[in-house]
Design a protein around this motif. Structure first.
Motif, PDB file in Angstrom:
ATOM      1  N   SER A 117       0.795  -1.301  -0.152  1.00 26.68           N
ATOM      2  CA  SER A 117       0.323   0.027  -0.093  1.00 26.68           C
ATOM      3  C   SER A 117       0.792   1.201  -0.089  1.00 26.68           C
ATOM      4  N   SER A 118       0.350   2.227  -0.465  1.00 25.96           N
ATOM      5  CA  SER A 118       1.053   3.550  -0.692  1.00 25.96           C
ATOM      6  C   SER A 118       1.432   4.041   0.594  1.00 25.96           C
ATOM      7  N   LYS A 119       2.220   5.073   1.005  1.00 24.61           N
ATOM      8  CA  LYS A 119       2.399   5.694   2.056  1.00 24.61           C
ATOM      9  C   LYS A 119       1.259   6.347   2.629  1.00 24.61           C
ATOM     10  N   GLU A 120       0.609   7.281   1.526  1.00 25.25           N
ATOM     11  CA  GLU A 120      -0.602   8.000   2.145  1.00 25.25           C
ATOM     12  C   GLU A 120      -1.905   7.077   2.424  1.00 25.25           C
ATOM     13  N   ASP A 121      -2.073   5.800   1.654  1.00 23.06           N
ATOM     14  CA  ASP A 121      -3.038   4.999   2.293  1.00 23.06           C
ATOM     15  C   ASP A 121      -2.808   4.398   3.519  1.00 23.06           C
ATOM     16  N   SER A 122      -1.567   4.112   3.902  1.00 18.31           N
ATOM     17  CA  SER A 122      -1.032   3.362   4.926  1.00 18.31           C
ATOM     18  C   SER A 122      -1.226   4.394   6.284  1.00 18.31           C
ATOM     19  N   ILE A 123      -1.170   5.615   5.847  1.00 18.03           N
ATOM     20  CA  ILE A 123      -1.083   6.487   6.867  1.00 18.03           C
ATOM     21  C   ILE A 123      -2.789   6.858   7.366  1.00 18.03           C
ATOM     22  N   LEU A 124      -3.561   6.818   6.196  1.00 21.64           N
ATOM     23  CA  LEU A 124      -5.120   6.883   6.480  1.00 21.64           C
ATOM     24  C   LEU A 124      -5.582   5.855   7.135  1.00 21.64           C
ATOM     25  N   LEU A 125      -5.156   4.432   6.721  1.00 22.18           N
ATOM     26  CA  LEU A 125      -5.471   3.477   7.376  1.00 22.18           C
ATOM     27  C   LEU A 125      -5.118   3.303   8.798  1.00 22.18           C
ATOM     28  N   ALA A 126      -3.866   3.565   9.135  1.00 25.31           N
ATOM     29  CA  ALA A 126      -3.441   3.770  10.385  1.00 25.31           C
ATOM     30  C   ALA A 126      -4.160   4.603  11.365  1.00 25.31           C
ATOM     31  N   ASN A 127      -4.367   5.928  10.707  1.00 27.82           N
ATOM     32  CA  ASN A 127      -5.353   6.938  11.562  1.00 27.82           C
ATOM     33  C   ASN A 127      -6.409   6.497  11.975  1.00 27.82           C
ATOM     34  N   ASP A 128      -7.071   5.889  11.085  1.00 31.37           N
ATOM     35  CA  ASP A 128      -8.508   5.225  11.250  1.00 31.37           C
ATOM     36  C   ASP A 128      -8.372   4.216  12.466  1.00 31.37           C
ATOM     37  N   TYR A 129      -7.257   3.368  12.490  1.00 33.36           N
ATOM     38  CA  TYR A 129      -7.191   2.327  13.512  1.00 33.36           C
ATOM     39  C   TYR A 129      -7.108   2.989  14.740  1.00 33.36           C
ATOM     40  N   ILE A 130      -6.138   3.791  14.932  1.00 29.53           N
ATOM     41  CA  ILE A 130      -5.882   4.466  16.064  1.00 29.53           C
ATOM     42  C   ILE A 130      -7.075   5.119  16.495  1.00 29.53           C
ATOM     43  N   ASN A 131      -7.717   5.799  15.894  1.00 21.97           N
ATOM     44  CA  ASN A 131      -8.915   6.716  16.239  1.00 21.97           C
ATOM     45  C   ASN A 131     -10.172   5.574  16.836  1.00 21.97           C
ATOM     46  N   LYS A 132     -10.214   4.564  16.123  1.00 24.16           N
ATOM     47  CA  LYS A 132     -11.024   3.461  16.446  1.00 24.16           C
ATOM     48  C   LYS A 132     -10.801   2.890  17.914  1.00 24.16           C
ATOM     49  N   TRP A 133      -9.207   2.647  17.943  1.00 23.92           N
ATOM     50  CA  TRP A 133      -8.718   2.098  18.942  1.00 23.92           C
ATOM     51  C   TRP A 133      -9.058   2.667  20.357  1.00 23.92           C
ATOM     52  N   VAL A 134      -8.612   3.827  20.237  1.00 26.35           N
ATOM     53  CA  VAL A 134      -8.786   5.093  21.177  1.00 26.35           C
ATOM     54  C   VAL A 134     -10.391   5.129  21.803  1.00 26.35           C
ATOM     55  N   LYS A 135     -11.324   5.490  20.702  1.00 28.68           N
ATOM     56  CA  LYS A 135     -12.668   5.330  21.084  1.00 28.68           C
ATOM     57  C   LYS A 135     -13.016   3.924  22.036  1.00 28.68           C
ATOM     58  N   GLN A 136     -12.703   2.874  21.518  1.00 27.24           N
ATOM     59  CA  GLN A 136     -12.876   1.719  22.160  1.00 27.24           C
ATOM     60  C   GLN A 136     -12.375   1.636  23.472  1.00 27.24           C
ATOM     61  N   GLN A 137     -11.364   2.085  23.871  1.00 22.48           N
ATOM     62  CA  GLN A 137     -10.782   2.014  25.090  1.00 22.48           C
ATOM     63  C   GLN A 137     -11.332   2.720  25.966  1.00 22.48           C
ATOM     64  N   LEU A 138     -11.669   4.111  25.687  1.00 24.78           N
ATOM     65  CA  LEU A 138     -12.356   5.186  26.462  1.00 24.78           C
ATOM     66  C   LEU A 138     -13.785   4.544  26.875  1.00 24.78           C
ATOM     67  N   LEU A 139     -14.292   3.878  25.848  1.00 21.93           N
ATOM     68  CA  LEU A 139     -15.566   3.299  26.181  1.00 21.93           C
ATOM     69  C   LEU A 139     -15.675   2.310  27.328  1.00 21.93           C
TER      70      LEU A 139
END
Length: 290
Positions: A52-74
């Protein structure tokens, strides 16, 4: 996620991606933290597609981090607000585990031992014994249908071709249809849903039953196309469905009944084995005796 936080994560992830997998498993780089829970770079790298391209990887990683943070807060909020009794899910987890392993075990037995061959005679016997279950809820037909551009259509030739339903005649019709027709449906052996067929007509059929009773050959036109439908055979709503039309349904019904009996027999055999090998005991509640 606010833009500044998104940008911050993006820069962090970009840096991690550039570093690749330099950090060892024992010295993994943290990416995010909620309470005492930490998300590490290795978890991010595992979810990124290869090449995957660097740009796509960053987008996927950001989305994963965001969901992980929300789940842990919940999880953290739930942990703070639920009572110890409400948070004790051991019984539910055990029940789920037991249901899951039983389900997997039964499925494995079905794959290994269940006879999935259904003979023609079995299908016929089931059909004859359950005729009332196979009344049609719609009209079905065996039919030939052609939709041909007006400037290419030769109605006399088309009607002559349609009249010949021999193997050679149908082959010639298919060849003609592939050359000139916009739409061709040749179902002289198989039953099809008339409602699906009539969607190709230039006019709405208000009463399929009347249409089928009155027409064996019907020509229609609009500004662009010549239409011809030849009804070879038909069954009306509430008629008994032909056996070949419901054959697959009957096969599935037989297999489902066979599966239910198979699983019931398995349970009974395991219970009988338990009795024979003295694998269990049932206590008398009043005397606490066997």
């Amino acid at each position: 996620m606010p833009f500044k936080h998104f940008l911050k994560y993006g820069l962090i992830v970009a840096a991690l991606l550039v570093m690749g997998s330099c950090a060892s498993e024992t010295n993994d780089t943290p990416v995010a933290k909620v309470g005492d829970k930490v998300l590490y770079k290795s978890a991010i790298l595992e979810i990124l597609p290869k090449n995957s391209s660097k740009e796509d990887s960053i987008l996927l990683a950001n989305d994963y981090i965001n969901k992980w943070v929300k789940q842990q807060l919940l999880i953290q909020k739930a942990d703070e607000n639920l009572s110890p009794e409400q948070k004790n899910v051991d019984a539910e987890l055990l029940a789920y585990r037991n249901s899951l392993i039983i389900y997997k075990y039964k499925n494995e037995l079905i794959k290994q031992r269940l006879d999935t061959v259904v003979s023609t005679s079995e299908i016929e016997n089931y059909y004859n014994a359950h005729n009332s279950d196979f009344n049609l809820n719609r009209c079905i037909v065996k039919a030939i249908f052609l939709k041909i551009p007006t400037d290419l259509a030769n109605p006399d030739l088309v009607k002559a071709l349609v009249e010949d339903t021999s193997e050679e005649g149908l082959a010639e019709l298919r060849e003609y249809g592939s050359r000139y027709a916009k739409t061709v449906e040749i179902s002289t052996e198989n039953w099809i849903d008339f409602q699906v067929l009539q969607k190709n007509f230039p006019v709405e059929v208000e009463s399929p039953e009347q249409f089928l009773r009155r027409n064996t050959l019907k020509e229609m036109n609009d500004s662009k196309y010549y239409y011809l439908v030849s009804i070879q055979d038909y069954k009306l709503t509430n008629d008994l469905a032909p056996i070949e039309f419901v054959e697959n349904n009957i096969k599935n019904l037989i297999l489902n009944q066979r599966k239910i009996k198979f699983l019931k027999d398995i349970e009974e055999n395991i219970y009988t084995e338990g009795i024979r090998q003295n694998k269990f005991r049932i206590y008398n509640k009043e005397t606490n005796e066997n």
